[in-house]
Design a protein around this motif. Structure first.
Motif, PDB file in Angstrom:
ATOM      1  N   GLY A  35       0.899  -1.197  -0.101  1.00  0.00           N
ATOM      2  CA  GLY A  35       0.009   0.040  -0.061  1.00  0.00           C
ATOM      3  C   GLY A  35       0.876   1.420  -0.101  1.00  0.00           C
ATOM      4  O   GLY A  35       0.284   2.368  -0.157  1.00  0.00           O
ATOM      5  N   SER A  36       2.171   1.110   0.104  1.00  0.00           N
ATOM      6  CA  SER A  36       2.981   2.377  -0.060  1.00  0.00           C
ATOM      7  C   SER A  36       2.764   2.890  -1.355  1.00  0.00           C
ATOM      8  O   SER A  36       2.727   2.553  -2.358  1.00  0.00           O
ATOM      9  N   ALA A  37       3.115   4.417  -1.036  1.00  0.00           N
ATOM     10  CA  ALA A  37       2.823   5.256  -2.537  1.00  0.00           C
ATOM     11  C   ALA A  37       4.448   5.569  -2.773  1.00  0.00           C
ATOM     12  O   ALA A  37       4.749   6.150  -3.770  1.00  0.00           O
ATOM     13  N   ASN A  38       5.358   4.802  -2.054  1.00  0.00           N
ATOM     14  CA  ASN A  38       6.819   5.110  -2.450  1.00  0.00           C
ATOM     15  C   ASN A  38       7.264   4.386  -3.467  1.00  0.00           C
ATOM     16  O   ASN A  38       8.138   3.423  -3.098  1.00  0.00           O
ATOM     17  N   LEU A  39       6.768   4.511  -4.620  1.00  0.00           N
ATOM     18  CA  LEU A  39       7.259   3.705  -5.902  1.00  0.00           C
ATOM     19  C   LEU A  39       8.131   4.203  -6.602  1.00  0.00           C
ATOM     20  O   LEU A  39       8.208   5.623  -6.879  1.00  0.00           O
ATOM     21  N   GLU A  40       9.121   3.540  -7.344  1.00  0.00           N
ATOM     22  CA  GLU A  40      10.000   3.884  -8.149  1.00  0.00           C
ATOM     23  C   GLU A  40       9.674   3.267  -9.464  1.00  0.00           C
ATOM     24  O   GLU A  40       9.616   1.947  -9.719  1.00  0.00           O
ATOM     25  N   ARG A  41       9.447   4.121 -10.594  1.00  0.00           N
ATOM     26  CA  ARG A  41       9.187   3.644 -11.913  1.00  0.00           C
ATOM     27  C   ARG A  41      10.629   2.881 -12.525  1.00  0.00           C
ATOM     28  O   ARG A  41      11.416   3.506 -12.246  1.00  0.00           O
ATOM     29  N   ARG A  42      10.238   1.686 -13.019  1.00  0.00           N
ATOM     30  CA  ARG A  42      11.338   0.894 -13.680  1.00  0.00           C
ATOM     31  C   ARG A  42      10.999   1.447 -15.153  1.00  0.00           C
ATOM     32  O   ARG A  42      10.518   0.373 -15.947  1.00  0.00           O
ATOM     33  N   ILE A  43      11.847   2.369 -15.720  1.00  0.00           N
ATOM     34  CA  ILE A  43      11.610   2.753 -17.094  1.00  0.00           C
ATOM     35  C   ILE A  43      12.196   1.574 -18.038  1.00  0.00           C
ATOM     36  O   ILE A  43      13.364   1.343 -17.925  1.00  0.00           O
ATOM     37  N   GLY A  44      11.490   1.394 -19.081  1.00  0.00           N
ATOM     38  CA  GLY A  44      11.892   0.635 -20.129  1.00  0.00           C
ATOM     39  C   GLY A  44      11.923  -0.961 -19.785  1.00  0.00           C
ATOM     40  O   GLY A  44      12.337  -1.610 -20.554  1.00  0.00           O
ATOM     41  N   ARG A  45      11.449  -1.298 -18.478  1.00  0.00           N
ATOM     42  CA  ARG A  45      11.600  -2.732 -18.175  1.00  0.00           C
ATOM     43  C   ARG A  45      10.153  -3.697 -18.536  1.00  0.00           C
ATOM     44  O   ARG A  45      10.605  -4.740 -18.682  1.00  0.00           O
ATOM     45  N   VAL A  46       9.259  -2.716 -18.803  1.00  0.00           N
ATOM     46  CA  VAL A  46       8.066  -3.808 -19.433  1.00  0.00           C
ATOM     47  C   VAL A  46       8.298  -4.393 -20.561  1.00  0.00           C
ATOM     48  O   VAL A  46       7.585  -5.615 -20.585  1.00  0.00           O
ATOM     49  N   ARG A  47       9.006  -3.762 -21.579  1.00  0.00           N
ATOM     50  CA  ARG A  47       9.109  -4.572 -22.778  1.00  0.00           C
ATOM     51  C   ARG A  47      10.124  -5.633 -22.484  1.00  0.00           C
ATOM     52  O   ARG A  47       9.966  -6.902 -23.311  1.00  0.00           O
ATOM     53  N   LEU A  48      10.796  -5.726 -21.696  1.00  0.00           N
ATOM     54  CA  LEU A  48      11.667  -6.845 -21.200  1.00  0.00           C
ATOM     55  C   LEU A  48      10.996  -7.927 -20.305  1.00  0.00           C
ATOM     56  O   LEU A  48      11.820  -8.897 -19.809  1.00  0.00           O
ATOM     57  N   ALA A  49       9.834  -7.629 -20.076  1.00  0.00           N
ATOM     58  CA  ALA A  49       9.341  -8.609 -19.137  1.00  0.00           C
ATOM     59  C   ALA A  49       9.613  -9.996 -19.006  1.00  0.00           C
ATOM     60  O   ALA A  49       9.465 -10.625 -18.134  1.00  0.00           O
TER      61      ALA A  49
END
Ligand SMILES: [Zn+2]
Length: 128
Positions: A35-49
């Motif tokens: 539930g934390s709002a303390n999230l870091e976006r992992r840019i460019g990782r989705v395509r490499l899922a």
């Protein structure tokens, strides 16, 4: 709907969050695990899922390791077996031997000392 890959800075779990382009950057996102709002976006990782890069990334995340204990050779052996099966590659004979000896309770230092071939080879360094 587009999805975005985040890592929670509090519980350190990864999550994929679906958001419309309109909502992205506007609506707050929360970790589905804690539930934390303390999230870091992992840019460019989705395509490499499903790529090896991503699987290795998960494997190198201690929160995915369960009860891994680097002081315990048997725990290390379990980890190495998991890693070997995740990679799905033909592993060198030495890999099995190392895992077997770890499971027998030998220390990594002893095994390394008795197997001078280990540690060579760029890019396939199993760095524990
Ligand atoms: Zn979290």
């Amino acid at each position: 709907m587009p999805h975005y890959d985040y890592r929670c800075l509090d519980c350190r779990k990864r999550s994929v969050i679906y958001q419309s382009y309109a909502d992205y950057g506007v609506q707050p996102v929360h970790c589905p695990h804690c539930g934390s709002a303390n999230l870091e976006r992992r840019i460019g990782r989705v395509r490499l899922a499903r790529s090896e890069d991503s699987r290795l990334d998960e494997l190198s995340d201690p929160s995915e390791w369960g009860d891994f204990d680097e002081e315990d050779p048997r725990s290390m052996a379990r980890m190495m077996r998991k890693m070997g099966s995740e990679l799905g590659e033909d592993l060198p004979d030495e890999f099995d031997e190392v895992v077997d000896r770890l499971e027998a309770g030998e220390s990594p230092e002893d095994i390394e000392g008795s197997m001078p071939d280990l540690g060579g080879g760029e890019g396939e360094d199993l760095d524990f």
